[in-house]
Design a protein around this motif. Sequence first.
Motif, PDB file in Angstrom:
ATOM      1  N   PRO A   1       8.829   3.828  -8.871  1.00 49.27           N
ATOM      2  CA  PRO A   1       9.679   3.590  -9.761  1.00 49.27           C
ATOM      3  C   PRO A   1       9.278   3.865 -11.131  1.00 49.27           C
ATOM      4  O   PRO A   1       7.884   3.948 -11.453  1.00 49.27           O
ATOM      5  N   ALA A   2      10.187   4.038 -12.304  1.00 44.64           N
ATOM      6  CA  ALA A   2       9.861   4.399 -13.546  1.00 44.64           C
ATOM      7  C   ALA A   2       8.808   3.265 -13.956  1.00 44.64           C
ATOM      8  O   ALA A   2       9.359   1.966 -13.949  1.00 44.64           O
TER       9      ALA A   2
ATOM     10  N   ASP B   1       3.215   5.766  -3.099  1.00 44.29           N
ATOM     11  CA  ASP B   1       4.155   6.395  -3.739  1.00 44.29           C
ATOM     12  C   ASP B   1       3.960   6.640  -4.992  1.00 44.29           C
ATOM     13  O   ASP B   1       4.186   7.935  -5.594  1.00 44.29           O
ATOM     14  N   THR B   2       3.614   5.395  -5.867  1.00 47.22           N
ATOM     15  CA  THR B   2       3.386   5.559  -7.191  1.00 47.22           C
ATOM     16  C   THR B   2       2.591   6.679  -7.460  1.00 47.22           C
ATOM     17  O   THR B   2       2.407   7.342  -8.553  1.00 47.22           O
ATOM     18  N   ASP B   3       1.458   6.618  -6.769  1.00 52.32           N
ATOM     19  CA  ASP B   3       0.182   7.303  -7.101  1.00 52.32           C
ATOM     20  C   ASP B   3       0.402   8.882  -6.849  1.00 52.32           C
ATOM     21  O   ASP B   3      -0.085   9.890  -7.673  1.00 52.32           O
TER      22      ASP B   3
ATOM     23  N   TRP C   1       0.758  -1.206   0.013  1.00 51.38           N
ATOM     24  CA  TRP C   1       0.059  -0.052   0.081  1.00 51.38           C
ATOM     25  C   TRP C   1       0.800   1.376  -0.024  1.00 51.38           C
ATOM     26  O   TRP C   1       0.398   2.223  -0.843  1.00 51.38           O
ATOM     27  N   VAL C   2       2.119   1.127   0.669  1.00 51.27           N
ATOM     28  CA  VAL C   2       2.964   2.278   0.635  1.00 51.27           C
ATOM     29  C   VAL C   2       3.539   2.588  -0.559  1.00 51.27           C
ATOM     30  O   VAL C   2       3.432   3.514  -0.891  1.00 51.27           O
ATOM     31  N   ARG C   3       3.844   1.542  -0.978  1.00 51.37           N
ATOM     32  CA  ARG C   3       4.642   1.587  -2.504  1.00 51.37           C
ATOM     33  C   ARG C   3       3.588   2.097  -3.446  1.00 51.37           C
ATOM     34  O   ARG C   3       4.024   2.692  -4.391  1.00 51.37           O
TER      35      ARG C   3
END
Length: 100
Positions: A58-59, A51-53, A46-48
């Motif tokens: 990450p690319a 981060d993406t949202d 969920w944290v990852r």
Amino acid sequence: MSKSNMSKRYSAEFKRDAVALVRSSGRTVTAVARELGVSPEGLRNWVRQDDTDRGEGPAGALTSAEKEELRRLRRQNREQQQTIEVLRKATVFFARESDR
């Protein structure tokens, strides 16, 4: 059914609050997960995703909105393929009938 096979569904609000708690508390994901009674790996995901949202992932990682659109488009594609298959079979059927 084993515990690992049992998937719980959490609301978007719960996930958002859990991620906010990780970010604001300064504690580890594992400690927060234990306190909330959720899987540490699930909370880490969920944290990852958060981060993406927020554009910090990450690319090439898909945002939640992009994932939802992809699911919608795949479902639409599947339905259209089924429709095409029905129409193809109907065409073959009626072509045979008209040859009689």
